[in-house]
Design a protein around this motif. Structure first.
Motif, PDB file in Angstrom:
ATOM      1  N   ALA A 108     -13.707   8.964   7.333  1.00  0.00           N
ATOM      2  CA  ALA A 108     -13.846   7.906   6.326  1.00  0.00           C
ATOM      3  C   ALA A 108     -15.241   7.902   5.729  1.00  0.00           C
ATOM      4  O   ALA A 108     -15.416   7.697   4.519  1.00  0.00           O
ATOM      5  CB  ALA A 108     -13.527   6.553   6.956  1.00  0.00           C
ATOM      6  N   LEU A 111     -15.712  10.786   3.235  1.00  0.00           N
ATOM      7  CA  LEU A 111     -15.110  10.486   1.935  1.00  0.00           C
ATOM      8  C   LEU A 111     -16.020   9.596   1.098  1.00  0.00           C
ATOM      9  O   LEU A 111     -16.132   9.773  -0.124  1.00  0.00           O
ATOM     10  CB  LEU A 111     -13.752   9.815   2.132  1.00  0.00           C
ATOM     11  CG  LEU A 111     -12.618  10.733   2.599  1.00  0.00           C
ATOM     12  CD1 LEU A 111     -11.379   9.919   2.942  1.00  0.00           C
ATOM     13  CD2 LEU A 111     -12.288  11.771   1.519  1.00  0.00           C
ATOM     14  N   GLN A 128     -11.172  16.456   0.191  1.00  0.00           N
ATOM     15  CA  GLN A 128     -10.927  15.020   0.318  1.00  0.00           C
ATOM     16  C   GLN A 128      -9.563  14.752   0.948  1.00  0.00           C
ATOM     17  O   GLN A 128      -9.416  13.874   1.801  1.00  0.00           O
ATOM     18  CB  GLN A 128     -11.012  14.355  -1.059  1.00  0.00           C
ATOM     19  CG  GLN A 128     -12.412  14.321  -1.645  1.00  0.00           C
ATOM     20  CD  GLN A 128     -12.421  13.767  -3.058  1.00  0.00           C
ATOM     21  OE1 GLN A 128     -11.675  14.222  -3.923  1.00  0.00           O
ATOM     22  NE2 GLN A 128     -13.261  12.776  -3.313  1.00  0.00           N
ATOM     23  N   GLU A 129      -8.570  15.528   0.536  1.00  0.00           N
ATOM     24  CA  GLU A 129      -7.230  15.362   1.095  1.00  0.00           C
ATOM     25  C   GLU A 129      -7.225  15.676   2.589  1.00  0.00           C
ATOM     26  O   GLU A 129      -6.550  14.993   3.377  1.00  0.00           O
ATOM     27  CB  GLU A 129      -6.246  16.280   0.370  1.00  0.00           C
ATOM     28  CG  GLU A 129      -4.821  16.136   0.858  1.00  0.00           C
ATOM     29  CD  GLU A 129      -3.859  17.056   0.121  1.00  0.00           C
ATOM     30  OE1 GLU A 129      -2.658  17.025   0.440  1.00  0.00           O
ATOM     31  OE2 GLU A 129      -4.313  17.807  -0.765  1.00  0.00           O
ATOM     32  N   GLN A 131      -9.672  15.218   4.734  1.00  0.00           N
ATOM     33  CA  GLN A 131     -10.257  14.078   5.448  1.00  0.00           C
ATOM     34  C   GLN A 131      -9.276  12.903   5.501  1.00  0.00           C
ATOM     35  O   GLN A 131      -9.129  12.248   6.536  1.00  0.00           O
ATOM     36  CB  GLN A 131     -11.571  13.646   4.787  1.00  0.00           C
ATOM     37  CG  GLN A 131     -12.622  14.736   4.668  1.00  0.00           C
ATOM     38  CD  GLN A 131     -12.882  15.467   5.973  1.00  0.00           C
ATOM     39  OE1 GLN A 131     -12.968  14.862   7.041  1.00  0.00           O
ATOM     40  NE2 GLN A 131     -12.992  16.784   5.896  1.00  0.00           N
ATOM     41  N   GLN A 132      -8.600  12.663   4.380  1.00  0.00           N
ATOM     42  CA  GLN A 132      -7.658  11.540   4.342  1.00  0.00           C
ATOM     43  C   GLN A 132      -6.484  11.784   5.297  1.00  0.00           C
ATOM     44  O   GLN A 132      -5.998  10.836   5.938  1.00  0.00           O
ATOM     45  CB  GLN A 132      -7.151  11.327   2.916  1.00  0.00           C
ATOM     46  CG  GLN A 132      -6.332  10.053   2.747  1.00  0.00           C
ATOM     47  CD  GLN A 132      -7.141   8.805   3.048  1.00  0.00           C
ATOM     48  OE1 GLN A 132      -8.208   8.589   2.488  1.00  0.00           O
ATOM     49  NE2 GLN A 132      -6.619   7.964   3.936  1.00  0.00           N
ATOM     50  N   ILE A 135      -7.334  10.790   8.798  1.00  0.00           N
ATOM     51  CA  ILE A 135      -7.256   9.337   8.968  1.00  0.00           C
ATOM     52  C   ILE A 135      -5.804   8.896   9.075  1.00  0.00           C
ATOM     53  O   ILE A 135      -5.425   8.158  10.000  1.00  0.00           O
ATOM     54  CB  ILE A 135      -7.952   8.635   7.784  1.00  0.00           C
ATOM     55  CG1 ILE A 135      -9.443   8.969   7.754  1.00  0.00           C
ATOM     56  CG2 ILE A 135      -7.741   7.115   7.863  1.00  0.00           C
ATOM     57  CD1 ILE A 135     -10.141   8.518   6.491  1.00  0.00           C
ATOM     58  N   ASP A 136      -4.972   9.340   8.146  1.00  0.00           N
ATOM     59  CA  ASP A 136      -3.585   8.880   8.091  1.00  0.00           C
ATOM     60  C   ASP A 136      -2.800   9.299   9.329  1.00  0.00           C
ATOM     61  O   ASP A 136      -2.027   8.500   9.881  1.00  0.00           O
ATOM     62  CB  ASP A 136      -2.907   9.413   6.829  1.00  0.00           C
ATOM     63  CG  ASP A 136      -3.477   8.807   5.556  1.00  0.00           C
ATOM     64  OD1 ASP A 136      -4.132   7.743   5.642  1.00  0.00           O
ATOM     65  OD2 ASP A 136      -3.277   9.398   4.477  1.00  0.00           O
ATOM     66  N   LEU A 167     -12.594   0.883   7.394  1.00  0.00           N
ATOM     67  CA  LEU A 167     -11.575   1.174   6.382  1.00  0.00           C
ATOM     68  C   LEU A 167     -11.320  -0.050   5.502  1.00  0.00           C
ATOM     69  O   LEU A 167     -11.026   0.077   4.308  1.00  0.00           O
ATOM     70  CB  LEU A 167     -10.281   1.627   7.052  1.00  0.00           C
ATOM     71  CG  LEU A 167     -10.332   2.972   7.771  1.00  0.00           C
ATOM     72  CD1 LEU A 167      -9.011   3.250   8.469  1.00  0.00           C
ATOM     73  CD2 LEU A 167     -10.670   4.107   6.802  1.00  0.00           C
ATOM     74  N   HIS A 171     -12.833   1.265   2.202  1.00  0.00           N
ATOM     75  CA  HIS A 171     -11.634   1.910   1.665  1.00  0.00           C
ATOM     76  C   HIS A 171     -10.575   0.884   1.272  1.00  0.00           C
ATOM     77  O   HIS A 171      -9.381   1.184   1.267  1.00  0.00           O
ATOM     78  CB  HIS A 171     -11.076   2.910   2.677  1.00  0.00           C
ATOM     79  CG  HIS A 171     -11.974   4.100   2.898  1.00  0.00           C
ATOM     80  ND1 HIS A 171     -11.789   5.304   2.261  1.00  0.00           N
ATOM     81  CD2 HIS A 171     -13.078   4.254   3.676  1.00  0.00           C
ATOM     82  CE1 HIS A 171     -12.736   6.154   2.650  1.00  0.00           C
ATOM     83  NE2 HIS A 171     -13.526   5.537   3.504  1.00  0.00           N
ATOM     84  N   TRP A 175      -5.111   1.033   4.453  1.00  0.00           N
ATOM     85  CA  TRP A 175      -4.397   1.425   5.664  1.00  0.00           C
ATOM     86  C   TRP A 175      -3.393   0.370   6.104  1.00  0.00           C
ATOM     87  O   TRP A 175      -2.417   0.671   6.801  1.00  0.00           O
ATOM     88  CB  TRP A 175      -5.392   1.667   6.800  1.00  0.00           C
ATOM     89  CG  TRP A 175      -6.114   0.421   7.253  1.00  0.00           C
ATOM     90  CD1 TRP A 175      -7.256  -0.102   6.709  1.00  0.00           C
ATOM     91  CD2 TRP A 175      -5.737  -0.453   8.312  1.00  0.00           C
ATOM     92  NE1 TRP A 175      -7.622  -1.247   7.378  1.00  0.00           N
ATOM     93  CE2 TRP A 175      -6.714  -1.491   8.367  1.00  0.00           C
ATOM     94  CE3 TRP A 175      -4.697  -0.473   9.229  1.00  0.00           C
ATOM     95  CZ2 TRP A 175      -6.651  -2.525   9.307  1.00  0.00           C
ATOM     96  CZ3 TRP A 175      -4.635  -1.500  10.169  1.00  0.00           C
ATOM     97  CH2 TRP A 175      -5.605  -2.504  10.200  1.00  0.00           C
TER      98      TRP A 175
END
Length: 203
Positions: A108, A111, A128-129, A131-132, A135-136, A167, A171, A175
């Motif tokens: 996070a 990003l 970036q994808e 890293q995401q 997280i996901d 987050l 962000h 989430w």
């Protein structure tokens, strides 16, 4: 008196502040705000040559870091609650949850740094994808099997709470939409640990 070098916006510093409160050590630690943006800020590099926060100065110029190491040290200074089980499956479970939550935090933060320190034309969408997705995937695993506690939250729990808090802060809390179990888990943590709200970062 020990000195904690940190920032109100640092999720890693927040971990240490929550651990300090849980262990009842507030009167033994002075929190000093430092700025890590300068290339070489002696206020932090004297304690940590990496120039990163948090760092806990425990004896003159002797500092310990990073947040995991600091929290484990704090756990030795007061008997209860136990943040790090002494051994066995319980300890491994705590350390693994802490590692997973730190991984969420690291991704996070990367990003955020991508957009903060690189011009938009140099943003790299595949990176970036990646890293995401870290997280996901992690949040989906935790949603399926939240980690509860018996008497008091441990280091793994407080690290996860700080990751979810970050987050929310950086962000936009995206989430939350598909993870009602984790939302409820964080609400339970906040009720059990008043320091979580007390250390909430403010933009």
């Amino acid at each position: 008196m020990m000195t904690l070098l940190s920032s109100p916006l640092s999720p890693y510093g927040r971990k240490v502040k929550i651990a300090t409160a849980l262990k009842g050590l507030e009167d033994r630690i002075e929190v000093v705000q430092v700025d890590t943006n300068p290339l070489d800020n002696p206020d932090i590099t004297r304690g940590n040559p990496l120039g990163k926060i948090p760092a806990l100065v425990i004896d003159g110029d002797t500092a310990i870091f990073d947040s995991h190491v600091i929290c484990e040290y704090l756990d030795t200074l007061a008997p209860a609650p136990v943040l790090f089980p002494k051994g066995g499956v319980e300890r491994v479970r705590t350390l693994t949850l802490g590692s997973l939550a730190d991984g969420i935090l690291d991704a996070a933060l990367l990003l955020v740094y991508e957009k903060r320190f690189r011009p938009e034309e140099k943003w790299h969408a595949p990176w970036q994808e990646r890293q995401q997705l870290k997280i996901d995937r992690s949040l989906d695993v935790l949603e399926r099997k939240p980690s509860d506690w018996k008497d008091s939250p441990d280091y793994g729990h407080l690290t996860l709470a700080c990751a979810l808090g970050y987050l929310d802060f950086r962000h936009e809390g995206k989430w939350r939409a598909r993870r009602p179990g984790l939302v409820a888990w964080l609400d339970t943590f906040a009720r059990a640990v008043p320091a979580f709200e007390e250390t909430r970062p403010k933009a």
